[in-house]
Write a protein that holds these residues in place. Structure first.
Motif, short mmCIF file in Angstrom:
data_model
loop_
_atom_site.label_atom_id
_atom_site.label_comp_id
_atom_site.label_asym_id
_atom_site.label_seq_id
_atom_site.Cartn_x
_atom_site.Cartn_y
_atom_site.Cartn_z
N ARG A 30 8.54 8.16 -2.34
CA ARG A 30 8.06 9.38 -3.25
C ARG A 30 9.26 9.97 -4.10
NH1 ARG A 30 2.74 10.22 -2.67
NH2 ARG A 30 1.84 9.88 -0.43
N ILE A 38 1.16 6.73 -6.18
CA ILE A 38 1.35 5.64 -5.08
C ILE A 38 0.04 5.77 -4.60
CG2 ILE A 38 2.45 7.60 -3.70
CD1 ILE A 38 3.79 5.07 -2.15
N GLU A 39 -0.76 4.58 -4.42
CA GLU A 39 -1.99 4.51 -3.74
C GLU A 39 -1.41 3.65 -2.37
OE1 GLU A 39 -5.71 4.44 -5.85
OE2 GLU A 39 -6.14 2.57 -4.88
N ILE A 40 -2.09 4.08 -1.38
CA ILE A 40 -1.95 3.20 -0.14
C ILE A 40 -3.16 2.91 0.67
CG2 ILE A 40 -0.96 3.60 2.19
CD1 ILE A 40 1.13 5.70 1.30
N THR A 41 -3.34 1.74 1.03
CA THR A 41 -4.63 1.50 1.45
C THR A 41 -4.76 0.84 2.77
OG1 THR A 41 -5.40 0.91 -0.75
CG2 THR A 41 -6.65 -0.22 1.08
N SER A 42 -4.98 1.37 3.74
CA SER A 42 -5.21 0.96 5.16
C SER A 42 -6.06 -0.27 5.19
CB SER A 42 -5.55 1.97 6.10
OG SER A 42 -5.30 1.63 7.53
N ILE A 43 -5.50 -1.64 5.68
CA ILE A 43 -6.55 -2.75 5.55
C ILE A 43 -7.34 -2.71 6.73
CG2 ILE A 43 -6.78 -5.19 5.28
CD1 ILE A 43 -5.40 -3.58 2.64
N THR A 44 -8.67 -2.75 6.69
CA THR A 44 -9.58 -2.80 7.78
C THR A 44 -10.21 -4.06 8.13
OG1 THR A 44 -11.24 -1.67 6.41
CG2 THR A 44 -9.81 -0.28 7.50
N GLY A 45 -10.22 -5.02 7.28
CA GLY A 45 -11.14 -6.10 7.46
C GLY A 45 -11.20 -7.01 6.21
N ALA A 46 -11.89 -8.20 6.33
CA ALA A 46 -12.03 -9.01 5.56
C ALA A 46 -13.56 -9.75 5.37
CB ALA A 46 -11.16 -10.18 5.54
N LYS B 3 -11.71 0.29 -0.71
CA LYS B 3 -11.91 -0.88 -1.96
C LYS B 3 -11.83 -2.30 -1.43
CE LYS B 3 -6.92 -0.43 -2.85
NZ LYS B 3 -5.87 -0.02 -3.90
N LEU B 4 -12.50 -3.06 -2.07
CA LEU B 4 -12.39 -4.50 -1.83
C LEU B 4 -11.39 -5.03 -2.76
CD1 LEU B 4 -13.60 -6.97 -0.64
CD2 LEU B 4 -15.56 -7.01 -2.45
N LYS B 37 -15.23 1.87 -9.68
CA LYS B 37 -13.86 1.82 -10.56
C LYS B 37 -13.66 0.36 -10.04
CE LYS B 37 -9.67 2.99 -9.70
NZ LYS B 37 -8.32 3.68 -9.74
N GLU B 58 -9.44 -5.15 -7.80
CA GLU B 58 -9.75 -3.75 -6.74
C GLU B 58 -10.74 -3.11 -7.26
OE1 GLU B 58 -5.74 -2.11 -5.50
OE2 GLU B 58 -5.33 -3.01 -7.69
N TYR B 60 -13.76 -0.22 -6.13
CA TYR B 60 -13.87 0.76 -5.46
C TYR B 60 -15.21 1.20 -5.22
CZ TYR B 60 -8.78 1.52 -6.75
OH TYR B 60 -7.38 1.40 -6.72
N PHE B 95 -10.64 -5.59 2.64
CA PHE B 95 -10.69 -4.59 2.22
C PHE B 95 -10.30 -3.44 2.92
CE2 PHE B 95 -14.31 -6.33 4.73
CZ PHE B 95 -14.49 -5.39 6.02
N GLY B 96 -10.29 -2.09 2.57
CA GLY B 96 -9.62 -1.02 3.21
C GLY B 96 -9.94 0.23 2.92
N GLU B 97 -9.36 1.32 3.62
CA GLU B 97 -9.53 2.44 3.23
C GLU B 97 -8.48 3.11 2.29
OE1 GLU B 97 -11.93 5.05 4.53
OE2 GLU B 97 -12.94 3.68 5.82
N VAL B 98 -8.75 3.66 1.08
CA VAL B 98 -7.66 4.33 0.15
C VAL B 98 -7.04 5.72 1.06
CG1 VAL B 98 -7.14 4.90 -2.01
CG2 VAL B 98 -8.60 3.23 -1.79
N ARG B 99 -5.96 5.76 1.23
CA ARG B 99 -5.42 6.92 1.90
C ARG B 99 -4.55 7.94 1.15
NH1 ARG B 99 -3.10 5.88 7.96
NH2 ARG B 99 -2.37 8.03 7.21
N ALA B 100 -4.06 7.52 0.00
CA ALA B 100 -3.35 8.28 -0.85
C ALA B 100 -3.41 7.99 -2.31
CB ALA B 100 -2.03 8.65 -0.28
#
Lengths: 100, 100
Positions: A30, A38-46, B3-4, B37, B58, B60, B95-100
Motif C-alpha cells: 500500500r 489494490i484488490e485482494i481475492t481469497s481463492i475458495t475453489g474451482a 468473482k469467477l 461486472k 473476472e 463479479y 473463484f474466490g471472495e473479494v476482500r479489498a
C-alpha cells in the motif's frame, strides 16, 4: 489502466502465510507510489476439481510507465524483496492491460 | 462480492483465439444473469521471464449463491459449453471472495 497480478499457489502453511501476508506484506504494498487500487481475492475453489491457488492480489496503475516507476521505487523494491522472503516458491507474477 | 476468474494460458494461435473470444465468447458471458461486472485483462508480460498467460477474465457476482445460480442458468451453461469448444486446453478457472 494496467495491473500487476500476483497469483499465489497454495502455501504449505496457509495460516502462517496469511498472517504474514495481511499483517506485513500488504501494508508494504500500500506504500508503493502510484498505486491506484489494490484488490485482494481469497481463492475458495474451482468449477472443476480443487483450486491450485490460495490468493490473488491485483495492483492497478495508470500506465505501464507508472507501474515500472512503482516497481523501481524504494517502496516497490521493498515489496519485491519482502515477497521473495516468504513466497518465492508460490508466487506467479504477471501484468497486463485492463480492457473492460 | 465474489468473482469467477478465467485465466487462459497462451493459445497456439493467439489471433484466432482473440477473434473468437471477443466476437463470440464474451458476448455470451455478458448475457449471464446476475453478472455485476466483467473485467478483461490482456496479459502483456511478467516481471521475471515471460508470462505464461494470454488473457484473464473476472466475472463479479453478489455472492456465491448468485455465482452458482449464474453457472446453473441456461446462459451460464452456454458459456461453459462454448469455452470447452475453443479453450479447453488453455483455461484455468477458479473463484474466490473479494476482500479489498
Amino acid at each position: 489502466m494496467v495491473k500487476l497480478i500476483a497469483l499465489y499457489r497454495k502455501p504449505a502453511d496457509a495460516a502462517a502465510f496469511d498472517k504474514y501476508y495481511y499483517d506485513v506484506h500488504i501494508p508494504l504494498v500500500r506504500k508503493v507510489p502510484g498505486l491506484r487500487k489494490i484488490e485482494i481475492t481469497s481463492i475458495t475453489g474451482a468449477p472443476m476439481g480443487e483450486a491450485k491457488y490460495h490468493v490473488m492480489a491485483e495492483m492497478y496503475y495508470d500506465s505501464m510507465d507508472a507501474m515500472n516507476a512503482a516497481n523501481a521505487s524504494p517502496e516497490g523494491k521493498a515489496v519485491f524483496q519482502d515477497v521473495m522472503k516468504f513466497a518465492a516458491d508460490v508466487i506467479i507474477p504477471f501484468f497486463g492491460e485492463v480492457r473492460a
